[in-house]
Each structure stands twice: as C-alpha cells, then as structure tokens.
Design an enzyme around this catalytic site. Structure first.
Site: not given
Ligand code: CO
Length: 134
Positions: A130, A79, A7
């Site tokens: 991440e 992020h 994502h």
């Molecule tokens: Co995230």
C-alpha cells in the site's frame, strides 16, 4: 520514492483477542475498534514509537480480507504500507515501469483519511503493498 513505513497490517479473525495480545501481553498502546464499512473491515491501530500495526477484522459478507483468512486461519501479515509525498506521481512512475495498481488505479481514502493505492503482490516480492500520501 517511498518514505517511512506507515504500518504493517495483520488480518485477524478476532479483534478483541488480537487487541488483548498486543495490549496485555506485549504492552502496546492500542486504539478502540473503528468500523470502516466502505472498506469491509474493522480496524484497530497499535501505536508504536516508530510505526503502527493495523489489525484488520472482516466486516460484512463481502470483506476483501475474507479469502485471506480462509487461507490463513490463524491470521497473518496482509500488507505493508509505505509513505509517499505525491501518490499520483508515484502511481504514474510505477505504472510506467510495468507495476500493476489494483482497482481502477485511482487513489481511495484509506483508514487514516489519506489517499491510498494498493500494488499487486506479484510485482512486489509476493507482498501486497500500500502507498499512502502523507
Ligand atoms: Co493499510
């Protein structure tokens, strides 16, 4: 080592307004808001055919995205999240190469109920990164 883009997270001040833009203007499939008090955010997922967009709205006084929104009052990309097969092996390899893992270095359970880690933006082209084990 990294696999699919899981994502892209966008910090927003107003989840309802963000949802309206993606659902009504862009015609995307958008989930209901999911409060995650342990992460200090409420999350909405935009489900695209090849990845997800994650809206993050601050939840509570100590939200980790409050400062980001002070610097970026219109919201902005917060992020990127990449998938890995083995998060501990990925962490150990990155640490051995000098990358900084945020927090205590141990994976936490992320918004999808899977183990996640965050890597220091200064080590990854100015982008908070991440990793999620899938
Ligand atoms: Co995230």
């Amino acid at each position: 080592m990294i696999g699919r883009l899981n994502h892209v997270a966008i910090a927003v001040r107003d989840l309802a307004a963000a949802t309206a833009v993606y659902r009504d203007t862009l015609g995307a499939k958008v989930t209901a808001p999911m409060p995650q008090p342990e992460h200090g955010v409420t999350v909405v997922f935009v489900e695209l055919p090849n990845t997800k967009i994650e809206f993050l709205e601050p939840l509570g006084a100590a939200s980790p995205i409050a400062k980001f929104l002070e610097r970026n009052p219109d919201g902005g990309i917060h992020h990127l999240c990449y998938e890995v097969d083995d998060i501990l092996a990925a962490r150990d390899k990155l640490k051995a190469e000098g990358a900084r893992v945020l927090g205590d270095g141990n994976p936490k359970t992320g918004a999808h109920g899977k183990p996640v880690l965050f890597l220091h933006p200064k080590d990854f082209l100015g982008t908070l990164t991440e990793l999620e084990q899938v």
